[in-house]
Design an enzyme around this catalytic site. Structure first.
Site, PDB file in Angstrom:
ATOM      1  N   SER A  36       5.162  -1.705  -0.364  1.00 23.07           N
ATOM      2  CA  SER A  36       5.045  -2.796  -0.653  1.00 23.07           C
ATOM      3  C   SER A  36       5.883  -4.069   0.228  1.00 23.07           C
ATOM      4  CB  SER A  36       6.017  -3.347  -2.335  1.00 23.07           C
ATOM      5  OG  SER A  36       6.242  -4.138  -3.282  1.00 23.07           O
ATOM      6  N   ASP A 148       0.780  -1.294  -6.061  1.00 21.88           N
ATOM      7  CA  ASP A 148       2.709  -1.723  -5.118  1.00 21.88           C
ATOM      8  C   ASP A 148       2.432  -0.161  -5.194  1.00 21.88           C
ATOM      9  OD1 ASP A 148       5.553  -1.661  -4.644  1.00 21.88           O
ATOM     10  OD2 ASP A 148       4.187  -3.929  -5.644  1.00 21.88           O
TER      11      ASP A 148
END
Length: 254
Positions: A36, A148
């Site tokens: 991320s 993510d």
């Protein structure tokens, strides 16, 4: 030596301060991994972008420079602005062209597995890794949809160990502060989403207990998911925590 950079939205600005200190003190980083927000910084670092120039650039960004609303069902931000910024900062390199090995992972929506990218552009992998569910639209790479990487690997240590890192430094951005709400007012969507991700990541971290040799844990809880205000302070705190960890890191190099 491997460096694992955790997820954390705007808190990822602290990663830059940590990297600045490690670079200034000639700490040898042989490979880097990120999820991320950590993937964004890992990609930029591995591409060889000057960290001081990066700091100056990022501290000029405003939320409008990152947010491009969309009406698609996958999220309310398309992520195209972030992609173009990342393309520039990573010099449009393929993952295999980085100065040091860079491992970026995201979650394959269909298989529900954490996928380490290869054979694609560095910026594409980073964009996929930061596709926060419900916020950024999922990213499509080679016919697969990704979200993510922090959903399954908040701090990607295992991939570094697998690729031969005998020493791993982890930069942990988990939130320390207590979550408080007004009993007479329902919390907003942003605060609720942040809290949900924080709880999920804490539980993943507890279950996995990925072993790191040195854990650097900047408290940058004041940074929100898409924050740009406060970037300078987050970088400063990252630097401070890295400097405090230097004796432990240097001891491992003896």
């Amino acid at each position: 030596m491997g460096l694992a950079l955790a997820s954390g939205g705007g808190r990822g600005m602290a990663h830059i301060g940590v990297l600045q200190v490690l670079t200034e003190h000639n700490i040898p980083i042989d490979m880097v991994a990120g999820s991320s927000a950590g993937a964004l910084v890992a990609a930029i670092y591995a591409a060889g972008t000057d960290l001081n120039i990066l700091e100056k650039y990022l501290c000029t960004l405003m939320p409008k420079d990152l947010i491009d609303p969309t009406v698609t069902r996958g999220g309310f931000i398309s992520g195209n602005k972030v992609s173009e910024i990342m393309r520039t900062l990573t010099h449009d390199l393929m993952i295999e062209q980085t100065q040091i090995p860079c491992f970026i992972g995201a979650v394959d929506l269909e298989s529900a597995e954490y996928h380490i990218f290869s054979g694609c552009k560095l910026y594409e992998a980073a964009r996929a890794s930061m596709a926060i569910p419900g916020v950024f639209t999922p990213a499509n790479i080679d016919g697969h949809w990704y979200i993510d990487g922090g959903m399954l690997e908040e701090l990607p240590v295992e991939v570094l160990r697998t690729h031969g890192a005998d020493v791993v430094i982890g930069v942990d951005l988990s939130i320390k502060k207590r979550f408080t709400i007004n009993p007479n007012k329902a919390p907003g969507a942003h605060a609720t989403l942040l809290r949900a991700f924080d709880l999920m990541q804490k539980e993943i971290t507890r279950l996995r207990q990925d072993p790191v040799d040195v854990r650097i844990k900047p408290d940058v809880s004041f940074m929100g998911m898409l924050s740009t205000a406060g970037a300078q302070e987050a970088i400063r705190i990252g630097r401070q925590c890295a400097e405090e960890a230097l004796p432990a890191i240097e001891a491992l190099l003896i």
